[in-house]
Write a protein that holds these residues in place. Structure first.
Motif, PDB file in Angstrom:
ATOM      1  N   ASP A 198      -6.065   5.100 -21.184  1.00  0.00           N
ATOM      2  CA  ASP A 198      -5.367   3.958 -20.856  1.00  0.00           C
ATOM      3  C   ASP A 198      -3.971   4.627 -19.940  1.00  0.00           C
ATOM      4  O   ASP A 198      -3.224   3.813 -19.791  1.00  0.00           O
ATOM      5  N   THR A 199      -4.103   5.835 -19.550  1.00  0.00           N
ATOM      6  CA  THR A 199      -3.051   6.361 -18.864  1.00  0.00           C
ATOM      7  C   THR A 199      -3.392   6.639 -17.344  1.00  0.00           C
ATOM      8  O   THR A 199      -4.132   7.283 -17.111  1.00  0.00           O
ATOM      9  N   ALA A 200      -2.762   5.883 -16.370  1.00  0.00           N
ATOM     10  CA  ALA A 200      -2.779   6.053 -15.002  1.00  0.00           C
ATOM     11  C   ALA A 200      -2.258   7.398 -14.582  1.00  0.00           C
ATOM     12  O   ALA A 200      -1.120   7.817 -15.022  1.00  0.00           O
ATOM     13  N   GLU A 201      -3.202   8.029 -13.748  1.00  0.00           N
ATOM     14  CA  GLU A 201      -2.542   9.393 -13.209  1.00  0.00           C
ATOM     15  C   GLU A 201      -2.442   9.493 -11.615  1.00  0.00           C
ATOM     16  O   GLU A 201      -1.745  10.306 -11.369  1.00  0.00           O
ATOM     17  N   LYS A 202      -3.226   8.623 -10.939  1.00  0.00           N
ATOM     18  CA  LYS A 202      -3.347   8.749  -9.543  1.00  0.00           C
ATOM     19  C   LYS A 202      -3.673   7.284  -8.953  1.00  0.00           C
ATOM     20  O   LYS A 202      -4.231   6.689  -9.430  1.00  0.00           O
ATOM     21  N   GLN A 203      -2.992   7.031  -7.965  1.00  0.00           N
ATOM     22  CA  GLN A 203      -3.186   5.850  -7.076  1.00  0.00           C
ATOM     23  C   GLN A 203      -3.933   6.078  -5.951  1.00  0.00           C
ATOM     24  O   GLN A 203      -3.929   7.123  -5.011  1.00  0.00           O
ATOM     25  N   TYR A 204      -4.868   5.081  -5.822  1.00  0.00           N
ATOM     26  CA  TYR A 204      -5.538   5.268  -4.561  1.00  0.00           C
ATOM     27  C   TYR A 204      -5.384   3.897  -3.519  1.00  0.00           C
ATOM     28  O   TYR A 204      -5.827   2.751  -4.035  1.00  0.00           O
ATOM     29  N   ARG A 205      -4.708   4.062  -2.275  1.00  0.00           N
ATOM     30  CA  ARG A 205      -4.662   3.077  -1.631  1.00  0.00           C
ATOM     31  C   ARG A 205      -5.645   2.632  -0.673  1.00  0.00           C
ATOM     32  O   ARG A 205      -6.300   3.910   0.087  1.00  0.00           O
ATOM     33  N   LEU A 206      -6.288   1.413  -0.726  1.00  0.00           N
ATOM     34  CA  LEU A 206      -7.638   1.267   0.081  1.00  0.00           C
ATOM     35  C   LEU A 206      -7.091   0.144   1.069  1.00  0.00           C
ATOM     36  O   LEU A 206      -6.055  -0.487   0.948  1.00  0.00           O
ATOM     37  N   LEU A 250     -10.961  12.516 -13.504  1.00  0.00           N
ATOM     38  CA  LEU A 250     -10.510  11.353 -13.649  1.00  0.00           C
ATOM     39  C   LEU A 250     -11.478  10.299 -13.586  1.00  0.00           C
ATOM     40  O   LEU A 250     -12.445  10.374 -12.916  1.00  0.00           O
ATOM     41  N   ALA A 251     -11.079   8.917 -14.203  1.00  0.00           N
ATOM     42  CA  ALA A 251     -12.125   7.934 -14.020  1.00  0.00           C
ATOM     43  C   ALA A 251     -11.259   6.769 -13.488  1.00  0.00           C
ATOM     44  O   ALA A 251     -10.038   6.847 -13.531  1.00  0.00           O
ATOM     45  N   LEU A 252     -11.955   5.893 -12.973  1.00  0.00           N
ATOM     46  CA  LEU A 252     -11.138   4.427 -12.267  1.00  0.00           C
ATOM     47  C   LEU A 252     -11.047   3.889 -13.389  1.00  0.00           C
ATOM     48  O   LEU A 252     -12.143   3.268 -14.022  1.00  0.00           O
ATOM     49  N   ILE A 253      -9.765   3.496 -13.682  1.00  0.00           N
ATOM     50  CA  ILE A 253      -9.302   2.605 -14.977  1.00  0.00           C
ATOM     51  C   ILE A 253      -8.824   1.281 -14.562  1.00  0.00           C
ATOM     52  O   ILE A 253      -8.735   0.563 -15.495  1.00  0.00           O
ATOM     53  N   ALA A 254      -8.485   1.207 -13.186  1.00  0.00           N
ATOM     54  CA  ALA A 254      -7.840  -0.260 -12.983  1.00  0.00           C
ATOM     55  C   ALA A 254      -8.064  -0.424 -11.398  1.00  0.00           C
ATOM     56  O   ALA A 254      -7.993   0.635 -10.528  1.00  0.00           O
ATOM     57  N   VAL A 255      -8.280  -1.852 -11.058  1.00  0.00           N
ATOM     58  CA  VAL A 255      -8.087  -2.261  -9.542  1.00  0.00           C
ATOM     59  C   VAL A 255      -6.871  -2.861  -9.484  1.00  0.00           C
ATOM     60  O   VAL A 255      -6.301  -3.435 -10.546  1.00  0.00           O
ATOM     61  N   TYR A 256      -6.202  -2.549  -8.388  1.00  0.00           N
ATOM     62  CA  TYR A 256      -4.842  -3.266  -8.151  1.00  0.00           C
ATOM     63  C   TYR A 256      -4.979  -4.209  -6.860  1.00  0.00           C
ATOM     64  O   TYR A 256      -5.641  -3.728  -5.999  1.00  0.00           O
ATOM     65  N   HIS A 257      -4.299  -5.059  -6.807  1.00  0.00           N
ATOM     66  CA  HIS A 257      -4.004  -5.751  -5.668  1.00  0.00           C
ATOM     67  C   HIS A 257      -2.664  -6.768  -5.635  1.00  0.00           C
ATOM     68  O   HIS A 257      -2.060  -6.685  -6.770  1.00  0.00           O
ATOM     69  N   SER A 258      -2.150  -7.264  -4.660  1.00  0.00           N
ATOM     70  CA  SER A 258      -0.958  -7.950  -4.437  1.00  0.00           C
ATOM     71  C   SER A 258      -1.174  -9.406  -4.238  1.00  0.00           C
ATOM     72  O   SER A 258      -2.238  -9.740  -3.732  1.00  0.00           O
ATOM     73  N   HIS A 259      -0.240  -9.980  -4.723  1.00  0.00           N
ATOM     74  CA  HIS A 259      -0.079 -11.488  -4.492  1.00  0.00           C
ATOM     75  C   HIS A 259       1.185 -11.667  -3.695  1.00  0.00           C
ATOM     76  O   HIS A 259       2.363 -11.600  -4.239  1.00  0.00           O
ATOM     77  N   PRO A 260       1.181 -11.879  -2.242  1.00  0.00           N
ATOM     78  CA  PRO A 260       2.292 -11.968  -1.270  1.00  0.00           C
ATOM     79  C   PRO A 260       3.230 -12.939  -1.853  1.00  0.00           C
ATOM     80  O   PRO A 260       4.336 -12.499  -1.788  1.00  0.00           O
ATOM     81  N   SER A 261       3.078 -14.202  -2.026  1.00  0.00           N
ATOM     82  CA  SER A 261       3.869 -15.285  -2.418  1.00  0.00           C
ATOM     83  C   SER A 261       3.663 -16.128  -3.594  1.00  0.00           C
ATOM     84  O   SER A 261       4.288 -17.077  -3.572  1.00  0.00           O
ATOM     85  N   THR A 262       2.536 -15.400  -4.447  1.00  0.00           N
ATOM     86  CA  THR A 262       2.627 -15.998  -5.777  1.00  0.00           C
ATOM     87  C   THR A 262       2.580 -15.206  -6.893  1.00  0.00           C
ATOM     88  O   THR A 262       2.927 -14.210  -6.677  1.00  0.00           O
ATOM     89  N   PRO A 263       2.910 -15.723  -8.045  1.00  0.00           N
ATOM     90  CA  PRO A 263       2.944 -14.810  -9.116  1.00  0.00           C
ATOM     91  C   PRO A 263       1.809 -13.981  -9.612  1.00  0.00           C
ATOM     92  O   PRO A 263       0.831 -14.100  -9.134  1.00  0.00           O
ATOM     93  N   ALA A 264       2.303 -12.803 -10.404  1.00  0.00           N
ATOM     94  CA  ALA A 264       1.417 -11.854 -10.888  1.00  0.00           C
ATOM     95  C   ALA A 264       0.630 -12.509 -11.988  1.00  0.00           C
ATOM     96  O   ALA A 264       0.634 -12.423 -13.194  1.00  0.00           O
ATOM     97  N   ARG A 265      -0.565 -13.109 -11.605  1.00  0.00           N
ATOM     98  CA  ARG A 265      -1.417 -13.818 -12.531  1.00  0.00           C
ATOM     99  C   ARG A 265      -2.947 -13.668 -11.903  1.00  0.00           C
ATOM    100  O   ARG A 265      -2.990 -13.696 -10.794  1.00  0.00           O
ATOM    101  N   MET A 266      -3.828 -13.903 -12.982  1.00  0.00           N
ATOM    102  CA  MET A 266      -5.378 -13.758 -12.503  1.00  0.00           C
ATOM    103  C   MET A 266      -5.552 -15.391 -11.907  1.00  0.00           C
ATOM    104  O   MET A 266      -5.459 -16.076 -12.436  1.00  0.00           O
ATOM    105  N   SER A 267      -5.783 -15.212 -10.515  1.00  0.00           N
ATOM    106  CA  SER A 267      -6.204 -16.566  -9.875  1.00  0.00           C
ATOM    107  C   SER A 267      -7.698 -16.900 -10.240  1.00  0.00           C
ATOM    108  O   SER A 267      -8.370 -15.956 -10.919  1.00  0.00           O
ATOM    109  N   ASP A 268      -8.256 -18.120  -9.910  1.00  0.00           N
ATOM    110  CA  ASP A 268      -9.471 -18.417 -10.207  1.00  0.00           C
ATOM    111  C   ASP A 268     -10.640 -17.433  -9.550  1.00  0.00           C
ATOM    112  O   ASP A 268     -11.664 -17.297 -10.067  1.00  0.00           O
ATOM    113  N   GLU A 269     -10.175 -17.182  -8.243  1.00  0.00           N
ATOM    114  CA  GLU A 269     -11.160 -16.161  -7.532  1.00  0.00           C
ATOM    115  C   GLU A 269     -11.052 -14.845  -8.235  1.00  0.00           C
ATOM    116  O   GLU A 269     -12.238 -14.097  -8.059  1.00  0.00           O
ATOM    117  N   ASP A 270      -9.859 -14.272  -8.449  1.00  0.00           N
ATOM    118  CA  ASP A 270      -9.844 -13.011  -9.257  1.00  0.00           C
ATOM    119  C   ASP A 270     -10.643 -13.009 -10.622  1.00  0.00           C
ATOM    120  O   ASP A 270     -11.344 -11.963 -10.843  1.00  0.00           O
TER     121      ASP A 270
END
Length: 131
Positions: A32-40, A69-89
């Motif tokens: 559960d420990t992040a070690e590297k970020q990959y910008r896609l 390492l293993a891929l342990i998380a997907v990240y994305h941003s919400h430019p103008s809305t809160p940090a929450r899982m949207s219906d599409e997410d």
């Protein structure tokens, strides 16, 4: 999930640099420990959703494995809305082993979520490590 201040800042910077669109990427680590970020690249170039370019996904997976390492998380941003899982997410989140990080540019906050087989979302504590 544990994440360094450096990776947290990297996600924030990537999110701001991609405005007005959503930024997206992967986090690799161990357990559960992040070690590297990959910008896609957000192939959709949209402020409301994102999708990965398959060749970039494959290259990211290959590089993570090369570094033990293993891929342990997907990240994305919400430019103008809160940090929450949207219906599409929620609809698109199909990997119950993956964590889903969302950075709200508007709120300047990063949150971590898990999803189960029934599409129930749980917020997980995000521990920022000072390294």
């Amino acid at each position: 999930m544990k994440i360094s201040r450096e990776i947290y800042q990297g996600i924030a910077e990537h999110s701001i640099s991609e405005l007005p669109n959503e930024a997206c990427g992967y986090i690799a680590g161990k357990g559960d420990t992040a070690e590297k970020q990959y910008r896609l690249t957000n192939a959709d170039a949209s402020c409301e959703h994102f999708s990965f370019i398959p060749e970039e996904q494959f290259a990211t997976l290959k590089d993570a494995r090369k570094h033990g390492l293993a891929l342990i998380a997907v990240y994305h941003s919400h430019p103008s809305t809160p940090a929450r899982m949207s219906d599409e997410d929620i609809r698109l989140a199909n990997d119950t082993e993956m964590r889903y990080l969302i950075y709200s540019v508007k709120e300047k906050s990063l949150k971590c979520f898990r999803i189960d087989d029934n599409k129930n979302v749980t917020e997980e504590e995000l521990i920022i490590l000072e390294m």
